[in-house]
Design an enzyme around this catalytic site. Sequence first.
Site, PDB file in Angstrom:
ATOM      1  N   GLY A   1       0.832  -1.198   0.000  1.00 55.74           N
ATOM      2  CA  GLY A   1       0.000   0.000   0.000  1.00 55.74           C
ATOM      3  C   GLY A   1       0.859   1.237   0.000  1.00 55.74           C
TER       4      GLY A   1
ATOM      5  N   LYS B   1       4.375  -6.085   8.399  1.00 54.95           N
ATOM      6  CA  LYS B   1       4.272  -4.902   7.546  1.00 54.95           C
ATOM      7  C   LYS B   1       5.560  -4.090   7.677  1.00 54.95           C
ATOM      8  CE  LYS B   1       1.561  -0.722   6.680  1.00 54.95           C
ATOM      9  NZ  LYS B   1       0.423   0.104   7.118  1.00 54.95           N
TER      10      LYS B   1
ATOM     11  N   ASP C   1      -8.326   6.008   6.886  1.00 52.05           N
ATOM     12  CA  ASP C   1      -8.058   5.370   5.587  1.00 52.05           C
ATOM     13  C   ASP C   1      -8.879   4.083   5.472  1.00 52.05           C
ATOM     14  OD1 ASP C   1      -6.931   5.135   3.066  1.00 52.05           O
ATOM     15  OD2 ASP C   1      -5.170   4.043   3.790  1.00 52.05           O
TER      16      ASP C   1
END
Length: 597
Positions: free
Chosen positions: A190, A208, A317
């Site tokens: 992303g 991540k 988001d």
Amino acid sequence: MQSSPGCPAPLLPVLSAELARLEAQLGQTADRWARAHLAELGDAAAARVLRVVAETGTRVRSLSAFINHLAKQEAMQRNAAGIPTAESAACCNGPSARASQEDSISGPFYQDVVQMEVQNQGPNGEMAFARPNHARMEPGSPVRQMPFRYMELNILERIVNESEEPSPLDFALLQSITENFAEKKEIGSGGCGTVYKGILRNGVVAVKRLHNTRTIKDKMFHREVKSLFSVKHPNIVRFLGYCSFTKEHAIPLGGRIIMADIRERLLCFEYIRNGSLDQHLSDELRGLEWQTRYQIIIGICRGLHYLHKDKEIIHMDLKPGNILLDDLMVPKITDFGLSRPESDSLATTTRLISQGYTAPEYISGGKATSKSDIYSLGVIIIELVIGSRTKPNITKAIRRWNHRWIKSMKQSSLACQQVKKCLELALRCIQDDPTDRPDISDIIDELKEIDTTDGQAQIQISSCCLEDILGIEPLEIRIPFEDFKISHSIELTNDTDDYIAFVTKAKLERFCTEPDRGIVPPRSKCSVTLAMQAQVNAQPNVHYTEVITVLSTRVDGALSVDAMDVTSGEIFVDKEGKVVDEVDVMVVFGTPQLAEE
């Protein structure tokens, strides 16, 4: 107790004594230091000190686990050597044996740890790091790193098992379980980072790795970690730990050597096997059943309610790519890349825009409140119900769902009311003025009300919503390259007592249909042939998708096909008392590329 060859028995008393000494020293030192200095420090410094003490305690507990591992190894070795002891019997005949097997290091990632244990055994089988060999004990040597790495691994596995709380994690550990962040381990990416699959002995985690090419201020990263530590809810992805690591790199520049700091920031989460919601979206006539979609909507709302009301956190988001689905299709909100407390809902210059999901006030002025998340929620609900982000026609959506339920013999008045309520709420959520959007508590209350008898009575479904539409099969046609010259057919079925007119339109005009228009009498069928246009040059290993749209509407039985004025568009335009239904048939030509696992 007699030691057998190959057993590291002399090591165990030493480690046990060291463990006891460390535990006692930690408690005494922390207590003395706290009494002497804690009052002199501010809250932030005191919190850092207490965190260090807690992390040290974690290391001590890890040492205990490591000693237990060695004890099990010793018991098995003694049993193999034929020395009957109570310890070996317990190790080899019962639950302890199974636990030892489960704790054994296996799998491709752990082969280096096993190899290290074998290579570093002395002539009598003792571990090399137990011998006074100073060359092996140099900082950074594999022998020094192996026990620490093994202890770090134990910590993470206990966190996964929920027997320990999330904690700081070692960069080398996260690097190892992802095979140095190998491309084959990548499971998503992303605007803020890339997510990798990490393999443990007791499961899988998601790691991540934030992009170091994108400047992420310390304040933003610490805010994200703080938010993740504080949340725990069935509809929020479980946070396991984090890593903030900086290393120096010597970079030649213009004949000089520049020492640059390379910053690594990583977050570790539970691994969700069904992927993100955007991989499961489709229109009303295919894909997930309604009850699955409805429960996903309920779950997202509950997770957002927890963030807004219990934790006062704005996600900022929210989109299908940031909602994961577990094995039972339970939604879990993730990626608080820009999350912030509700009290900090001021304009910001650092913005990450997700086109189609971000609230207009945030796009234009950077102003975000909890109502910004509500806008995103409205778009997601629309997409879950009808498969696209376009403003929904509620009547058409119910007709299409009703047609699917009729075919599967699952027609339900409650389901029709749920579809209508979800779309009505979604349309209120996407109002341009944030004050016109509902609060998340109101949304949940209204959804709950649907499932009550009184709530159902308040929602009226018009008769045209319950009319069946023209059936179309199949909804997807796959054409291998070898068959590109072979024609295929679409079957139109009219199960109503009315005449239904139809027209077909190919968006890219690679295919032609015959007939491209017609009238299907009551209780009858019509076959439409689909063939590739002669001028299209089909090539092997080329994959593309064509969309054939079928428009249909009820007409007077006296109307003939020749009298259908398709060019004027009069017949296939929505009017008062007349609904024009649209169904897309997906035609996939060639063999699509296989997605990497």
